[in-house]
Write a protein that holds these residues in place. Structure first.
Motif, PDB file in Angstrom:
ATOM      1  N   ARG A  51       0.868  -1.180   0.000  1.00 31.26           N
ATOM      2  CA  ARG A  51       0.000   0.000   0.000  1.00 31.26           C
ATOM      3  C   ARG A  51       0.900   1.224   0.000  1.00 31.26           C
ATOM      4  N   ASN A  52       0.645   2.143  -0.924  1.00 30.63           N
ATOM      5  CA  ASN A  52       1.483   3.325  -1.084  1.00 30.63           C
ATOM      6  C   ASN A  52       0.860   4.520  -0.392  1.00 30.63           C
ATOM      7  N   GLU A  53       1.428   4.909   0.752  1.00 24.91           N
ATOM      8  CA  GLU A  53       0.998   6.116   1.454  1.00 24.91           C
ATOM      9  C   GLU A  53       2.053   7.215   1.372  1.00 24.91           C
ATOM     10  N   LEU A  54       2.952   7.088   0.406  1.00 27.82           N
ATOM     11  CA  LEU A  54       3.944   8.134   0.150  1.00 27.82           C
ATOM     12  C   LEU A  54       3.353   9.185  -0.788  1.00 27.82           C
ATOM     13  N   LEU A  64       3.697   1.811 -12.409  1.00 31.92           N
ATOM     14  CA  LEU A  64       3.621   2.621 -11.199  1.00 31.92           C
ATOM     15  C   LEU A  64       2.469   2.195 -10.295  1.00 31.92           C
ATOM     16  N   LEU A  65       2.753   2.252  -8.989  1.00 31.91           N
ATOM     17  CA  LEU A  65       1.715   2.182  -7.973  1.00 31.91           C
ATOM     18  C   LEU A  65       1.535   3.598  -7.437  1.00 31.91           C
ATOM     19  N   HIS A  66       0.413   4.220  -7.795  1.00 33.69           N
ATOM     20  CA  HIS A  66       0.168   5.601  -7.392  1.00 33.69           C
ATOM     21  C   HIS A  66      -0.258   5.673  -5.934  1.00 33.69           C
ATOM     22  N   PRO A  67      -0.053   6.824  -5.277  1.00 29.54           N
ATOM     23  CA  PRO A  67      -0.395   6.938  -3.859  1.00 29.54           C
ATOM     24  C   PRO A  67      -1.871   6.664  -3.595  1.00 29.54           C
ATOM     25  N   ALA A  68      -2.154   6.135  -2.415  1.00 27.14           N
ATOM     26  CA  ALA A  68      -3.540   5.930  -1.997  1.00 27.14           C
ATOM     27  C   ALA A  68      -4.283   7.255  -2.048  1.00 27.14           C
ATOM     28  N   GLY A  69      -5.485   7.217  -2.573  1.00 30.30           N
ATOM     29  CA  GLY A  69      -6.283   8.428  -2.716  1.00 30.30           C
ATOM     30  C   GLY A  69      -6.114   9.124  -4.040  1.00 30.30           C
TER      31      GLY A  69
END
Length: 520
Positions: free
Chosen positions: A115-118, A142-147
């Motif tokens: 999970r990406n929270e960066l 890419l895994l984009h940030p959560a939200g």
């Protein structure tokens, strides 16, 4: 040291370009330096050997079932007390540096949901993993940030863009080995790893367990990484875009590589490890962006070489090799056994970096305790060679790694071309073993995804003393040609090869190769 006229002219021919990125022209021809520029810290540093050595925590699976072992990791900003009394902002897997260690067993699949929270996109690469293309960590996936809403993002080269979470599936169809995972986002790998996105992933194997090598708390992961600190205790890094959102690259001379003046072992500066007087396995990993190491023990023990190498990038050697010192380029691993019973109780033994000076000349220290029972051993035979020898009709490819101009700015290229995710430089057939000739201008630790390889030669000679075993990264030295035999099995798709000097990688020294099944 004698330098041939041809070598000298080849290096001087690139003098103007190399000066623009701070590459030392003649330094390193003996293999004793790193390509890069020193970024000094701006705050007082702790005395070496005053902080305790620590082992990164092993991550527990969220569940185990018939499909394998399942893990969850959150990538987030956090603070860590790296220097005593100073809180340093980091980016960490589960908020720690190094990230938690994942332990897999050969033949039992592992899934890891990130999970990406960066505040930036990320990509996760299992370095050394024999992994299907969709889960290998292609730099544009890419895994984009959560939200982040699905919408106007650049997915032209991404096979599988994701938002918030992504699950990576690893079949673990490979021998026991010391692997590691780290960020692999296109153009921004260097600063992301520098901020903390790296961790161990160990593969176990019942066949290895039966050998009787040191195990349990005598099996020590040792991640070595150099860093620099700003006056406020933050990690210092010369990004052109400190937000790591738009403009890749680094300032001034650091395009040749960023070298820090603080050596961290598992996130601790110059630690002290208390060890009983028995054999220990050290899983040495060079997780630095650009710094190379030559590691030795001081004092050396009596009665022969101090280090017995048992493994390398891709797993165990066929048989042990004794060394007085071992060399590691960025991305490389070396498993060694040290018998501390060869030292007296209370003796202090320093792991030194013979390629360093001043603050980078020592890595860590061991304090030897009393004798203890030691059931471990080092057998004469360790494992079969997993790399198939090339046949007389093997495909031969030449890859040249050199400094160049990329989009009007200093950069690094493979065969004269910067990284293009849409262009494949090679299309090997699954099941084939090919011969690749690698040619360098300066130091380039060349890393190959998916396949492990065997080093066949350097220049007009055979493999070097640290080239044995299955490799995924070769330390290519200045003005050198090396030849490797690489086998591709199991997984068709798009992979990359690149320089693991992370500043070179971010400045375009990477290429795509596409594996394909016969007849396709």
């Amino acid at each position: 040291m004698r330098v041939s006229r041809r070598t000298l002219l080849a290096l001087l021919g690139g003098a103007g370009a190399s000066a623009a990125v701070g590459v030392p022209l003649l330094a390193g021809l003996s293999g004793s330096t790193s390509t890069g520029a020193l970024l000094p810290s701006l705050m007082p540093l702790p005395q070496p050997f005053t902080l305790p050595f620590r082992v990164p925590p092993v991550l527990a699976p969220t569940r185990r079932d018939a499909a394998g072992d399942h893990y969850e990791i959150v990538q987030r900003a956090a603070t860590a007390e790296i220097l005593p009394g100073v809180l340093t902002p980091i980016w960490g897997y589960n908020g720690i540096f190094p990230g938690p260690t994942i332990v897999s067993t050969r033949g039992r699949p592992t899934t890891v949901t990130h999970r990406n929270e960066l505040p930036v996109p990320v990509v996760v690469h299992l370095h050394g993993g024999h992994t299907p293309a969709a889960h290998d960590g292609f730099p544009a996936d890419l895994l984009h940030p959560a939200g982040t809403p699905a919408g106007p993002h650049d997915h032209r080269h991404a096979a599988t863009p994701a938002y918030g979470t992504r699950t990576y599936r690893y079949p673990v169809r490979q021998p026991a080995a010391t692997l590691w995972y780290h960020d692999h986002r296109m153009d921004f790998t260097g600063p992301a790893v520098w901020r903390g996105l790296a961790g161990f992933h160990l593969v176990r194997d019942p066949a290895e367990d039966r050998l009787g090598l040191p195990a349990g708390d005598r099996d020590l992961p040792v991640m070595i990484a150099d860093r620099a600190f700003a006056a406020d205790g933050s990690l210092r890094y010369p990004s052109l875009d400190p937000a790591l959102l738009h403009t890749p690259g680094v300032t001034g001379p650091y395009g040749a590589g960023v070298l820090g003046d603080v050596l961290l072992v598992n996130g601790v500066p110059w630690p002290l490890a208390e060890v009983p007087a028995v054999r220990h396995r050290l899983r040495l990993l060079n997780a630095s962006n650009a710094r190379r190491y030559r590691l030795s023990l001081d004092p050396a023990p009596r009665g022969g070489p101090a280090l017995t190498q048992i493994g390398t990038d891709g797993g165990l050697l066929t048989e042990p090799i004794a060394h007085d010192a071992v060399e590691l380029a960025p991305g490389q691993r070396c498993d060694v056994v040290v018998d501390f019973a060869r030292y007296g109780p209370g003796r202090e033994v320093t792991l030194r970096n013979e390629f360093g000076d001043r603050s980078t000349a020592a890595v860590m220290r061991f304090r030897v305790g009393g004798a203890a029972p030691d059931p471990s051993r080092i057998p004469d035979r360790l494992a079969p060679d997993p790399v198939v020898a090339p046949g007389p009709a093997a495909t031969v490819r030449t890859l040249r790694f050199r400094h160049d101009t990329v989009r009007g700015m200093p950069g690094w290229t493979v065969n004269g071309a910067p990284f293009d995710p849409a262009h494949s430089i090679a299309d090997p057939l699954l099941g084939d073993t090919e011969v690749w000739r690698l040619v360098s201008d300066f130091h380039h630790p060349v890393h190959l995804h998916l396949g492990h390889f065997r080093v066949l030669s350097r220049g007009i000679g055979g493999p070097g003393p640290y080239d044995h075993g299955p490799r995924d990264t070769i330390d290519l030295r200045p003005a050198e040609q090396a030849t490797i035999a690489v086998s591709f099995t199991d997984y068709p798709g798009r992979y990359v090869l690149h320089c693991h000097n992370l500043e070179h990688e971010d400045m375009a020294m990477m290429s795509v190769f596409t594996t394909r099944a016969a007849g396709r």
